[in-house]
Design a protein around this motif. Structure first.
Motif, PDB file in Angstrom:
ATOM      1  N   PRO A  60     140.220 -11.303  57.301  1.00  0.00           N
ATOM      2  CA  PRO A  60     139.453 -12.357  57.583  1.00  0.00           C
ATOM      3  C   PRO A  60     138.452 -12.222  58.680  1.00  0.00           C
ATOM      4  N   THR A  61     137.358 -11.625  58.535  1.00  0.00           N
ATOM      5  CA  THR A  61     136.438 -11.452  59.502  1.00  0.00           C
ATOM      6  C   THR A  61     135.783 -12.840  59.919  1.00  0.00           C
ATOM      7  N   ARG A  62     135.328 -12.791  61.043  1.00  0.00           N
ATOM      8  CA  ARG A  62     134.719 -14.157  61.610  1.00  0.00           C
ATOM      9  C   ARG A  62     133.505 -14.521  60.375  1.00  0.00           C
ATOM     10  N   GLN A  63     132.836 -13.489  59.985  1.00  0.00           N
ATOM     11  CA  GLN A  63     131.593 -13.660  58.876  1.00  0.00           C
ATOM     12  C   GLN A  63     132.335 -14.220  57.637  1.00  0.00           C
ATOM     13  N   ARG A  64     133.442 -13.532  57.041  1.00  0.00           N
ATOM     14  CA  ARG A  64     133.914 -13.919  55.836  1.00  0.00           C
ATOM     15  C   ARG A  64     134.520 -15.366  55.864  1.00  0.00           C
ATOM     16  N   ILE A  65     135.081 -15.863  57.014  1.00  0.00           N
ATOM     17  CA  ILE A  65     135.787 -17.239  57.177  1.00  0.00           C
ATOM     18  C   ILE A  65     134.411 -18.060  57.365  1.00  0.00           C
ATOM     19  N   ALA A  66     133.517 -17.860  57.943  1.00  0.00           N
ATOM     20  CA  ALA A  66     132.047 -18.644  58.104  1.00  0.00           C
ATOM     21  C   ALA A  66     131.626 -18.989  56.703  1.00  0.00           C
ATOM     22  N   LEU A  67     131.480 -17.893  55.740  1.00  0.00           N
ATOM     23  CA  LEU A  67     131.089 -18.107  54.617  1.00  0.00           C
ATOM     24  C   LEU A  67     132.000 -18.922  53.763  1.00  0.00           C
ATOM     25  N   ALA A  68     133.344 -18.432  53.735  1.00  0.00           N
ATOM     26  CA  ALA A  68     134.514 -19.124  52.997  1.00  0.00           C
ATOM     27  C   ALA A  68     134.341 -20.766  53.368  1.00  0.00           C
ATOM     28  N   GLU A  69     134.045 -21.161  54.676  1.00  0.00           N
ATOM     29  CA  GLU A  69     134.221 -22.523  54.985  1.00  0.00           C
ATOM     30  C   GLU A  69     132.846 -23.077  54.296  1.00  0.00           C
ATOM     31  N   LEU A  70     131.757 -22.596  54.230  1.00  0.00           N
ATOM     32  CA  LEU A  70     130.621 -23.011  53.504  1.00  0.00           C
ATOM     33  C   LEU A  70     130.834 -22.849  52.228  1.00  0.00           C
ATOM     34  N   LEU A  71     131.451 -22.172  51.585  1.00  0.00           N
ATOM     35  CA  LEU A  71     131.599 -22.112  50.082  1.00  0.00           C
ATOM     36  C   LEU A  71     132.598 -23.059  49.640  1.00  0.00           C
ATOM     37  N   ASP A 122     133.968 -27.617  44.008  1.00  0.00           N
ATOM     38  CA  ASP A 122     133.456 -26.609  43.234  1.00  0.00           C
ATOM     39  C   ASP A 122     131.875 -26.582  43.176  1.00  0.00           C
ATOM     40  N   ARG A 123     131.372 -25.492  43.585  1.00  0.00           N
ATOM     41  CA  ARG A 123     129.960 -25.250  43.601  1.00  0.00           C
ATOM     42  C   ARG A 123     129.479 -23.950  42.893  1.00  0.00           C
ATOM     43  N   HIS A 124     128.020 -24.094  42.609  1.00  0.00           N
ATOM     44  CA  HIS A 124     127.467 -22.836  42.053  1.00  0.00           C
ATOM     45  C   HIS A 124     126.318 -22.821  43.108  1.00  0.00           C
ATOM     46  N   LEU A 179     138.327 -15.051  44.196  1.00  0.00           N
ATOM     47  CA  LEU A 179     137.924 -16.074  44.804  1.00  0.00           C
ATOM     48  C   LEU A 179     136.899 -16.845  44.419  1.00  0.00           C
ATOM     49  N   LEU A 180     136.117 -16.071  43.551  1.00  0.00           N
ATOM     50  CA  LEU A 180     134.809 -16.677  42.865  1.00  0.00           C
ATOM     51  C   LEU A 180     134.579 -16.117  41.602  1.00  0.00           C
ATOM     52  N   ARG A 181     133.731 -16.602  40.746  1.00  0.00           N
ATOM     53  CA  ARG A 181     133.394 -15.997  39.410  1.00  0.00           C
ATOM     54  C   ARG A 181     131.946 -16.027  39.569  1.00  0.00           C
ATOM     55  N   ILE A 182     131.467 -14.897  38.882  1.00  0.00           N
ATOM     56  CA  ILE A 182     130.075 -14.634  38.949  1.00  0.00           C
ATOM     57  C   ILE A 182     129.440 -15.126  37.497  1.00  0.00           C
ATOM     58  N   LEU A 183     128.385 -15.712  37.768  1.00  0.00           N
ATOM     59  CA  LEU A 183     127.436 -16.182  36.389  1.00  0.00           C
ATOM     60  C   LEU A 183     125.960 -15.696  36.578  1.00  0.00           C
ATOM     61  N   ALA A 184     125.748 -14.786  35.677  1.00  0.00           N
ATOM     62  CA  ALA A 184     124.357 -14.182  35.244  1.00  0.00           C
ATOM     63  C   ALA A 184     123.506 -15.188  34.380  1.00  0.00           C
ATOM     64  N   VAL A 185     122.837 -15.929  34.876  1.00  0.00           N
ATOM     65  CA  VAL A 185     122.051 -16.916  33.809  1.00  0.00           C
ATOM     66  C   VAL A 185     120.607 -16.540  33.964  1.00  0.00           C
ATOM     67  N   GLU A 186     119.985 -16.045  34.795  1.00  0.00           N
ATOM     68  CA  GLU A 186     118.356 -16.090  35.210  1.00  0.00           C
ATOM     69  C   GLU A 186     118.043 -14.653  35.616  1.00  0.00           C
ATOM     70  N   GLY A 187     118.123 -13.604  34.700  1.00  0.00           N
ATOM     71  CA  GLY A 187     117.288 -12.375  34.645  1.00  0.00           C
ATOM     72  C   GLY A 187     118.215 -11.855  36.197  1.00  0.00           C
ATOM     73  N   ALA A 188     117.597 -11.700  36.950  1.00  0.00           N
ATOM     74  CA  ALA A 188     118.071 -10.895  38.316  1.00  0.00           C
ATOM     75  C   ALA A 188     118.853 -12.009  39.186  1.00  0.00           C
ATOM     76  N   ARG A 189     118.608 -13.288  39.043  1.00  0.00           N
ATOM     77  CA  ARG A 189     119.373 -14.050  39.728  1.00  0.00           C
ATOM     78  C   ARG A 189     120.908 -14.289  39.417  1.00  0.00           C
ATOM     79  N   THR A 190     121.799 -14.181  39.979  1.00  0.00           N
ATOM     80  CA  THR A 190     123.179 -14.328  40.186  1.00  0.00           C
ATOM     81  C   THR A 190     123.515 -15.628  40.593  1.00  0.00           C
ATOM     82  N   TYR A 191     124.561 -16.426  39.971  1.00  0.00           N
ATOM     83  CA  TYR A 191     125.069 -17.481  40.709  1.00  0.00           C
ATOM     84  C   TYR A 191     126.635 -17.118  40.990  1.00  0.00           C
ATOM     85  N   PHE A 192     127.227 -17.737  41.931  1.00  0.00           N
ATOM     86  CA  PHE A 192     128.601 -17.775  42.324  1.00  0.00           C
ATOM     87  C   PHE A 192     129.241 -19.021  42.051  1.00  0.00           C
ATOM     88  N   ASP A 193     130.403 -18.810  41.390  1.00  0.00           N
ATOM     89  CA  ASP A 193     131.189 -20.457  41.180  1.00  0.00           C
ATOM     90  C   ASP A 193     132.408 -20.207  42.104  1.00  0.00           C
TER      91      ASP A 193
END
Length: 143
Positions: free
Chosen positions: A23-34, A39-41, A75-89
């Motif tokens: 649990p690095t500082r950056q991982r925890i900060a990103l986890a808080e945002l996520l 539920d978010r994409h 912790l996340l699910r990857i969604l490839a929906v638009e060519g090179a753009r990937t979303y995380f669920d």
């Protein structure tokens, strides 16, 4: 920091640890945002913008690395929906999605299972683990 924020931070620290990540500082900060908003994409670029707006000094490469580490840890699910753009669920359960073309917006299909018929037989020694359905939407064209 109030007691609710402290509890949330401790819970995220535990969630990251339980997934086998440090649990690095950056991982925890990103986890808080996520995970703080349900539920978010999100794309890596969207999360990077949110991090910068929240005062988290982080590079886009670090965001990508963390998202892929979170995905590999379950912790996340990857969604490839638009060519090179990937979303995380953040919702890792089996479910399907609508994608609005031109808006780069994705959301869950509600209301029960989606039926997919006539799936091909998997190769010898393999089994189908999951089927992801992304239904692409666009505004109706007027005649």
């Amino acid at each position: 920091m109030d007691s609710n924020c402290r509890k949330d931070s401790i819970a995220l620290d535990k969630r990251v640890r339980d997934a086998g990540l440090r649990p690095t500082r950056q991982r925890i900060a990103l986890a808080e945002l996520l995970f703080a908003k349900g539920d978010r994409h999100l794309s890596a670029e969207e999360l990077h913008e949110e991090a910068l707006a929240a005062g988290v000094p982080i590079s886009l490469a670090t965001v990508y690395n963390a998202l892929h580490q979170f995905t590999e840890a379950g912790l996340l699910r990857i969604l490839a929906v638009e060519g090179a753009r990937t979303y995380f669920d953040t919702n890792t359960s089996d479910h399907h999605h609508f994608y609005i073309e031109g808006e780069n917006r994705i959301f869950d299909i509600e209301g029960g299972p989606v039926m997919v018929n006539n799936l091909p037989e998997p190769p010898e020694g393999m089994e189908i683990a999951n089927v992801d359905v992304v239904v692409r939407l666009r505004p109706k064209r007027r005649l």
